[in-house]
Design a protein around this motif. Structure first.
Motif, PDB file in Angstrom:
ATOM      1  N   SER A 118      38.101  28.408 -11.437  1.00  0.00           N
ATOM      2  CA  SER A 118      38.964  27.231 -11.570  1.00  0.00           C
ATOM      3  C   SER A 118      39.893  27.413 -12.765  1.00  0.00           C
ATOM      4  CB  SER A 118      38.121  25.968 -11.772  1.00  0.00           C
ATOM      5  OG  SER A 118      37.269  25.744 -10.657  1.00  0.00           O
ATOM      6  N   ASN A 119      41.074  26.827 -12.682  1.00  0.00           N
ATOM      7  CA  ASN A 119      41.983  26.819 -13.831  1.00  0.00           C
ATOM      8  C   ASN A 119      41.390  25.931 -14.921  1.00  0.00           C
ATOM      9  OD1 ASN A 119      43.899  28.427 -12.477  1.00  0.00           O
ATOM     10  ND2 ASN A 119      44.792  26.630 -11.489  1.00  0.00           N
ATOM     11  N   SER A 281      50.286  28.842 -10.586  1.00  0.00           N
ATOM     12  CA  SER A 281      49.179  28.093  -9.993  1.00  0.00           C
ATOM     13  C   SER A 281      49.197  28.136  -8.466  1.00  0.00           C
ATOM     14  CB  SER A 281      49.204  26.638 -10.480  1.00  0.00           C
ATOM     15  OG  SER A 281      50.408  25.997 -10.064  1.00  0.00           O
ATOM     16  N   SER A 293      43.725  33.240 -12.100  1.00  0.00           N
ATOM     17  CA  SER A 293      43.287  31.970 -12.681  1.00  0.00           C
ATOM     18  C   SER A 293      44.019  31.773 -14.006  1.00  0.00           C
ATOM     19  CB  SER A 293      41.778  31.989 -12.908  1.00  0.00           C
ATOM     20  OG  SER A 293      41.356  30.825 -13.597  1.00  0.00           O
ATOM     21  N   ILE A 294      44.304  30.525 -14.345  1.00  0.00           N
ATOM     22  CA  ILE A 294      45.052  30.215 -15.572  1.00  0.00           C
ATOM     23  C   ILE A 294      44.136  29.493 -16.556  1.00  0.00           C
ATOM     24  CG2 ILE A 294      47.039  29.004 -16.565  1.00  0.00           C
ATOM     25  CD1 ILE A 294      48.325  29.161 -13.793  1.00  0.00           C
ATOM     26  N   LEU A 315      46.542  22.689 -12.197  1.00  0.00           N
ATOM     27  CA  LEU A 315      46.327  23.343 -13.491  1.00  0.00           C
ATOM     28  C   LEU A 315      45.098  22.785 -14.201  1.00  0.00           C
ATOM     29  CD1 LEU A 315      47.570  25.417 -15.457  1.00  0.00           C
ATOM     30  CD2 LEU A 315      48.816  23.540 -16.509  1.00  0.00           C
TER      31      LEU A 315
END
Length: 524
Positions: A118-119, A281, A293-294, A315
């Motif tokens: 998950s971000n 994203s 992923s961010i 995000l």
């Protein structure tokens, strides 16, 4: 011979001169049977001068030049490893951040299973351990991925420096292009080794994907063709869509999970909007081999309010908040770092508690605490003392505060500098309880002198309020009874140092004589 003896050199010098003459015969005279005399030839004079240097000169200026750094190196160093006190250092253990680190690890562990994490958005004020914790988790993630041979990479971008979509994409593209090129080089080296072994014994091809040497040659040619197509992205000049395409192709070259860490992500949004975050994203839906992923890190808890709702939802899938440290936690952090940074008992007992107390006043800033401790140690070394004392910490506090003021003043807009300069002129000329009208009168004269636009008095009042918020001036609203209310203004920073910074500005530096402007204030 009496006259000649008056011009003769000391005995030690004569022996050197005689030896020189014997060697080259430069004076044309026999060396035996005559009394030694000083030759006037240039080579002999050089020999005498060199002799003086060899035997040591008594010139005090010569001793001073040779001993410039010798004196400074006489004392024992206080530091064992100063680098651990710098913000760039990532420690092996982060006290009082176990909960946040475990939360990040729980989210990112899916990358080691080949899935997309998950971000994550990480919030917290300056010096609360956000970046250090994120880097620590990232290093652990990459180390574990190598252990289990899972392709997982973390790329760090500082958005305060790389603050546009073009620069972010270009930097990422070039990093992955370099990694892909290295991957190809390693793979080609393996294939060439296999080919060499297969030529000696075809059994080397068993349990490989190749049936013949030709197959190996074909694979090597294919890899080298891929590498030849890699093109580094220039830092300017390409259309943004071409840069994005280059980044997309580079990251999707082979199977892997990529975590892109965007530090100071709010600076990127502030400078170039949320297009970069939108593209990053959403790119997983188009990638075939890799997953992205961010991890965003921000000092601003409200920066997502300015994001497109679609970006915000994708995000901020996971959010982690880093609270400020208290004084006791800061003391633990400083103690852990000081054990590595300083030698033996270099710190007196009250140094770490005082550094922690000063930093706790600055919203629990660990970075400020580390800077204080490092600067105090540097000041102690300059004093050539064996210990860091409480007084060194107080001096360090004053020095850091002055450095902060200098940087803030240096980066002020020109109009704010003019307003601040007007306040300084009034204070230097003995004017107390300065009000907005008095500042505005001086401000107008300064603007006319340097040919700057003159703002309205209301706007100047706003600039004074901004200087107050920065801690450069103290502006208090006071009531004057039936005459209404006004702001009484005073400086909160050292006058001389602040004036010097202002005058270093090319425009304000053109002011030749400031006295008439103060006089103009009284005329008005």
């Amino acid at each position: 011979m009496t006259d000649e003896s008056n011009n003769s050199a000391p005995e030690s010098d004569l022996s050197t001169t005689e030896t020189s003459n014997d060697a080259d015969g430069s004076d044309g005279q026999p060396s035996s049977g005559t009394d030694p005399e000083i030759s006037t030839g240039p080579s002999d004079l050089d020999d005498v001068i060199l002799d003086n240097l060899d035997t040591g000169s008594d010139d005090p200026s010569d001793e001073a030049s040779r001993g410039l750094f010798d004196d400074l190196l006489e004392g024992e160093p206080i530091f064992e490893n100063k680098e651990v006190l710098r913000p760039s250092y990532t420690p092996h253990k982060l006290p009082h951040r176990e909960e946040q680190i475990n939360n990040m690890a729980t989210i990112l562990v899916t990358a080691l299973r080949g899935d997309t994490p998950s971000n994550i958005l990480i919030y917290g004020k300056t010096g609360t351990g956000k970046t250090a914790s994120a880097k620590f988790v990232s290093e652990e993630l990459e180390t574990t991925s190598q252990k289990y041979e899972v392709p997982c990479e973390v790329e760090y971008i500082n958005c305060e420096v790389t603050d546009t979509q073009y620069r972010v994409l270009a930097q990422l593209a070039n990093k992955f292009i370099d990694k892909n090129a290295q991957l190809i080089d390693d793979r080609v080296a393996e294939l060439e080794d296999l080919r060499s072994r297969a030529r000696e014994n075809t059994a080397a091809l068993e349990e490989t994907a190749f049936d013949s040497l030709d197959d190996i040659d074909t694979e090597i040619e294919s890899l080298e063709a891929d590498k030849s197509e890699f093109e580094e992205v220039p830092m300017t000049g390409w259309p943004t869509d071409r840069v994005y395409s280059s980044f997309f192709d580079a990251v999707d070259y082979h199977e892997r999970v990529v975590v892109i860490m965007l530090d100071e992500i709010d600076k990127l949004v502030e400078k170039s909007g949320d297009d970069t975050l939108y593209n990053l994203s959403r790119m997983n839906s188009e990638l075939e081999n890799s997953r992205v992923s961010i991890m965003g890190i921000s000092n601003d808890l409200k920066f997502t309010d300015f994001l497109d709702p679609r970006v915000k939802s994708s995000l901020g899938e996971e959010e982690i908040v880093f609270p400020p440290y208290d004084a006791n936690q800061l003391r633990d952090i400083l103690q852990a770092r000081s054990d590595v940074a300083f030698k033996g008992d270099a710190l007196t007992e009250d140094v770490i508690p005082l550094c922690a107390a000063f930093a706790a006043q600055e919203h629990g800033d660990a970075r400020r605490a580390l800077d204080l401790l490092r600067t105090a140690g540097e000041l102690a070394e300059r004093d050539q003392t064996d210990n860091v004392l409480e007084d060194h910490v107080r001096q360090a506090q004053e020095k850091i505060e002055l450095d902060r003021v200098v940087e803030v003043v240096r980066t002020l807009p020109t109009q704010s500098k003019i307003v601040l300069f007007a306040i300084i002129l009034l204070e230097k000329n003995g004017v107390h309880n300065i009000n907005t009208g008095e500042v505005f009168n001086i401000y107008k004269n300064l603007c006319e002198e340097i040919d700057a636009d003159i703002l309205t008095q209301r706007r100047v009042t706003d600039l004074i309020s901004e200087l107050d918020m920065l801690g450069i001036v103290n502006a208090v609203v006071v009531s004057k009874g039936r005459y209404g209310r006004t702001k009484e203004i005073s400086l909160s920073v050292p006058t001389e140092e602040t004036e010097a910074v202002l005058l270093s500005d090319s425009r304000l530096g053109d002011i030749d004589d400031v006295q008439p402007f103060v006089q103009a204030r009284f005329d008005n």
